[in-house]
Structures are given as C-alpha cells and as structure tokens.
Enzyme design. Structure first.
Site, PDB file in Angstrom:
ATOM      1  N   VAL A 153       0.932  -1.089  -0.118  1.00 37.39           N
ATOM      2  CA  VAL A 153       0.017  -0.038  -0.099  1.00 37.39           C
ATOM      3  C   VAL A 153       0.983   1.243   0.022  1.00 37.39           C
ATOM      4  O   VAL A 153       0.616   2.177  -0.784  1.00 37.39           O
ATOM      5  CB  VAL A 153      -0.826   0.260   1.289  1.00 37.39           C
ATOM      6  CG1 VAL A 153      -1.422   1.431   1.569  1.00 37.39           C
ATOM      7  CG2 VAL A 153      -2.006  -1.103   1.222  1.00 37.39           C
ATOM      8  N   HIS A 154       1.959   1.194   0.739  1.00 35.82           N
ATOM      9  CA  HIS A 154       3.015   2.337   1.012  1.00 35.82           C
ATOM     10  C   HIS A 154       3.581   2.710  -0.592  1.00 35.82           C
ATOM     11  O   HIS A 154       3.553   3.784  -1.049  1.00 35.82           O
ATOM     12  CB  HIS A 154       3.906   2.010   2.033  1.00 35.82           C
ATOM     13  CG  HIS A 154       4.978   3.112   2.480  1.00 35.82           C
ATOM     14  ND1 HIS A 154       4.837   4.471   2.630  1.00 35.82           N
ATOM     15  CD2 HIS A 154       6.376   3.002   1.957  1.00 35.82           C
ATOM     16  CE1 HIS A 154       5.720   4.910   2.832  1.00 35.82           C
ATOM     17  NE2 HIS A 154       6.913   4.324   2.328  1.00 35.82           N
ATOM     18  N   VAL A 155       4.063   1.754  -0.983  1.00 38.30           N
ATOM     19  CA  VAL A 155       4.842   1.891  -2.131  1.00 38.30           C
ATOM     20  C   VAL A 155       3.849   2.456  -3.251  1.00 38.30           C
ATOM     21  O   VAL A 155       3.954   3.271  -4.184  1.00 38.30           O
ATOM     22  CB  VAL A 155       5.325   0.726  -2.796  1.00 38.30           C
ATOM     23  CG1 VAL A 155       6.131   0.770  -4.051  1.00 38.30           C
ATOM     24  CG2 VAL A 155       6.533   0.325  -1.731  1.00 38.30           C
TER      25      VAL A 155
END
Ligand code: HEM
Length: 219
Positions: A178-180
């Site tokens: 999700v972060h990337v």
C-alpha cells in the site's frame, strides 16, 4: 525553499527530506525487502529457492534475524524523526470520512481535504501500522531466535511466536505494498524521498497546510 530561473522550466522546489532522513528511509526499505525475501524462503519449501539470493539455506537462516535487528533500529530512527508529524488530529478523521473524494481525485470539493499537514490520514495509518507490526515482529522473532534466546521461553511460547511472526509478516508486506503503491500513485512523491525535494505544486495540491506552515515559518 528556493526559486530559480523561469517558472515554466524550473518549478519551485520545496525541501521535504534531509539527506540523513533519506538514507535512514532507504536502509529501512532495503532491510524490509531483504527480510521479506529471506523470510519467504524459510516460510515454505516451495520458496526455498530464494535462499540462493543469500548464498544458501544456512546463511539465510543465520542472516534473517540480523537483518531484522537492522530493520528495528533503522525504523526506530524513522520513528523518532516522523512520529510527531504522524499524530492524529481532527482533520484526519474528516479525511477518512471523505476517502471516496480523495481516491477520486476530488479533494478540491471539500475545504478540509486540501488543508493537509506533512502527512495525510492514510500515510499516518501506514506509519502506525508499520510501527506496531515491527514491534510484534522483533518480539516474536527474538522468542524464535534459538541461537541466543533458546532458554528464555517454553516450546509452547515458541510455537505461538512462529504463528504470530508469520501473520505479522504477511500483514506488513501488505502494508508495504500500500505504501509503495501510494508513493507511485501520487505523482512527484518518490522524488521527495530520492532527491529530497518536491515541487511547490505538489505541496500545494497534497499538503497545503504543511506548505503554508513552511512559508510562514511555523514548521
Ligand atoms: C522499497 C520501497 C519503498 C518506497 C518506494 C518508499 C517510498 C517512500 C516515499 C516516496 C516516501 C515519502 C512520502 C511523502 O513524503 O509523502 C516515504 C516515506 C516513508 N516511508 Fe517509505 N518507501 C519504501 C519502503 C518503506 C519501508 C519498508 C518502510 C518501513 C518499514 C518505509 C517507511 C516510511 C516512513 C516511516 C515514511 C515517512 C512517512 C510517514 O512518516 O508517514 N518505507 N516512503
């Protein structure tokens, strides 16, 4: 912040991360990728071939916990740097309630959705999830680290730790994705973590309160 040359050719640059913060971030990111690869290699026989990345099964088993120690201390550095900017506030709750507008690129429809500080609510949730998961991973990992800590816990505790460790690892890999994905999806974000600056347009669009505070000298 600096302005130079013609506006069209050289956009306004806004400093977002120092060199030390970026180094700290990329050490953390590299550690997590290496941990995921070595962890998956030890997780299931069908993934054992991944041990080739580290030079064989024994070295993978030996190196995995040590990379975990690197991740823990490296993330601690990020935590100390960024925890303050990730504290939850009222506008984060409003942001969460209007997630549909945010995902649909319709932030401008709501005044509250554009006055965002250094991080938005989504980034804050990722930050606190990572913090919690890393504590769970290091604690359960130590219980399983027989070479140094075998005598400190019972077999039952070790079995439970294996289960918790595997579950936390799966969740942190999802959080990492999700972060990337978010970093790539919001154009111009990656540059902040590679070169240290973002454009004025990016800051105005995505983190307007942060930009205002920078300009007025509040942060
Ligand atoms: C390897 C792939 C990764 C990429 C491409 C990446 C990219 C980025 C980018 C572009 C930012 C800046 C976001 C912004 O300024 O708004 C950022 C911030 C951050 N990243 Fe990563 N990252 C990666 C892995 C990780 C990992 C593995 C961790 C931790 C386990 C991590 C923790 C953080 C933290 C704590 C921040 C500061 C944001 C905050 O405090 O909410 N990153 N990352």
């Amino acid at each position: 912040m600096s302005t130079a040359g013609k506006q069209k050719e050289t956009p306004i640059k806004v400093d977002r991360y120092t060199g030390a913060a970026r180094l700290n971030h990329w050490i953390t990111a590299t550690s997590l990728v290496l941990l995921a690869v070595s962890g998956l290699a030890l997780f299931h026989p069908s993934l054992f071939f991944l041990t080739d990345v580290f030079g064989g099964g024994q070295i993978t088993r030996m190196i995995h916990p040590w990379i975990g120690v690197v991740l823990f201390f490296s993330f601690l550095g990020l935590f100390i740097r960024f925890a303050g900017a990730n504290l939850w506030n009222r506008s984060d709750t409003i942001w969460m309630k209007n997630l549909g507008a945010v995902l649909g690129n319709r932030e401008e429809e709501h005044e509250e959705l554009v006055e965002i500080g250094k991080y938005n609510a989504g980034q804050k949730i990722v930050f606190w999830s990572m913090s919690l998961l890393i504590i769970v991973l290091i604690s359960s990992g130590l219980v399983m680290w027989d070479q140094y800590f075998y005598n400190f816990t019972t077999i039952e505790q070790k079995r439970l730790a294996v289960l918790i460790h595997a579950l936390a690892a799966i969740v942190i890999i999802c959080v990492w994705i999700v972060h990337v994905y978010a970093a790539i999806w919001v154009r111009g974000t990656i540059r902040g973590m590679t070169r240290g600056y973002v454009t004025g347009g990016w800051a105005w669009r995505h983190h307007r309160k942060w930009l205002r505070d920078l300009v007025t000298g509040k942060s």
